[in-house]
Design a protein around this motif. Structure first.
Motif, PDB file in Angstrom:
ATOM      1  N   TYR A  24      39.350  42.747  27.980  1.00  0.00           N
ATOM      2  CA  TYR A  24      38.278  42.729  28.972  1.00  0.00           C
ATOM      3  C   TYR A  24      36.916  42.809  28.297  1.00  0.00           C
ATOM      4  O   TYR A  24      36.736  43.527  27.311  1.00  0.00           O
ATOM      5  CB  TYR A  24      38.395  43.931  29.913  1.00  0.00           C
ATOM      6  N   ASN A  27      34.156  44.185  33.233  1.00  0.00           N
ATOM      7  CA  ASN A  27      35.236  44.141  34.220  1.00  0.00           C
ATOM      8  C   ASN A  27      35.987  42.817  34.219  1.00  0.00           C
ATOM      9  O   ASN A  27      36.891  42.622  35.023  1.00  0.00           O
ATOM     10  CB  ASN A  27      34.675  44.400  35.627  1.00  0.00           C
ATOM     11  N   THR A  28      35.588  41.904  33.340  1.00  0.00           N
ATOM     12  CA  THR A  28      36.181  40.564  33.338  1.00  0.00           C
ATOM     13  C   THR A  28      37.300  40.455  32.313  1.00  0.00           C
ATOM     14  O   THR A  28      37.098  40.761  31.133  1.00  0.00           O
ATOM     15  CB  THR A  28      35.108  39.501  33.025  1.00  0.00           C
TER      16      THR A  28
END
Length: 305
Positions: A24, A27-28
């Motif tokens: 990550y 938050n991706t």
């Protein structure tokens, strides 16, 4: 991070028994390899990542004032220590347990009938605070302290103040013969719950605007209190039941810390890059560090861009 780097990582991961590897940026989720749905859904042993979870539970107790001072002697919790009449044993503090510097001899407590008693009976072979010696007995004493202080089980305290806030529901946690949840190597989690714990560390103790554990505890926990490995391009150390590492690439230093379990279980945190990664594996000893090596290769390429 280039697409080529991710393609190379996927090829390497597929060649060996890595069940899942996710990365990550904030938050991706920027990289994902999942061998099957089972690794996402089914809890399996994460071994010594248990230690890092216990460290966070101790931090929550400190935040709540249930533990006043991690530099207090552990005979406050185990008064039977005083019966040994051993001044060095009386010097052991919670800090020493957290940092693997208790000086207690490593012993095979799992085969004993009373794990805590066996651990406490081990001789002190190094002055507390002087020497790093990885010892799951230290971690099990921390779990016993959590039980003594909370008045319930370690898992019950974890459910209320850590697992429930993070949304961790599927876990298995083995107990010792006296019913104390084993502090060093016995939690089973699925990959998604490892990710939730990783985000807690990355976000400095916060989950969905809820401060689960103080950022101060996270800052203290990730400091290398003992550095035990120094090479030309890296230094490694140990914080509060967490490993620390600094690698150098083209004169640029990259610091990260991580939770690590047997057979290649990892949760990596790179605060300055806002990166978190989780690996779940079934690797034998000669390959168990492969996820770490792969992750460091990525970090080096990140800095090169």
């Amino acid at each position: 991070m280039s697409e080529i780097s991710f393609n190379e990582l996927e090829k390497k991961v597929k060649k060996i028994k890595i069940e899942g590897f996710v990365i990550y940026k904030g938050n991706t989720r920027i990289f994902e390899y999942l061998k099957n749905k089972k690794v996402v859904e089914n809890p399996t042993k994460v071994y010594s990542i248990t230690k890092s979870i216990v460290s966070i539970l101790i931090g929550i107790m400190v935040d709540k004032g249930l533990i006043k001072n991690i530099h207090e002697p552990i005979y406050n919790y185990f008064p039977e220590i005083l019966e040994f009449n051993d001044p060095m044993k009386e010097e052991i503090t919670l800090f020493h347990l957290l940092t693997m510097t208790s000086g207690l001899q490593v012993g095979k407590f799992q085969s004993s009938k009373n794990w805590v008693k066996f651990i406490l009976e081990q001789p002190v072979i190094d002055r507390p605070g002087s020497t790093f010696e990885y010892n799951s007995g230290n971690s099990h004493l921390l779990s016993a302290i959590i039980q003594k202080v909370s008045g319930g089980s370690t898992a019950s305290f974890a459910e209320e103040f850590l697992f429930h806030p993070l949304g961790i529901k599927k876990y298995i946690w083995v107990k010792d013969p006296q019913g104390i949840h084993e502090g060093g190597f016995s939690i089973s989690l699925n990959l998604e719950d490892m990710v939730k714990f990783g985000f807690l560390l990355l976000n400095e103790g916060q989950c969905k605007s809820n401060q689960v554990v103080s950022s101060n505890w996270i800052h203290e926990a990730k400091k290398p209190y003992k550095q035990f490995e120094a090479e030309e391009d890296r230094t490694a150390g140990y914080g509060y039941q967490l490993w620390t590492c600094e690698i150098t690439n083209s004169n640029t230093k990259i610091e990260y810390y991580y939770a690590n379990g047997l057979y290649g279980q990892y949760i990596f945190i790179v605060p300055k890059l806002n990166i978190m990664a989780v690996a779940k594996s079934y690797l034998q000893d000669d390959q168990s560090s492969a996820p770490k090596l792969f992750f460091e290769e990525l970090l080096r390429s990140w800095k090169d861009e």
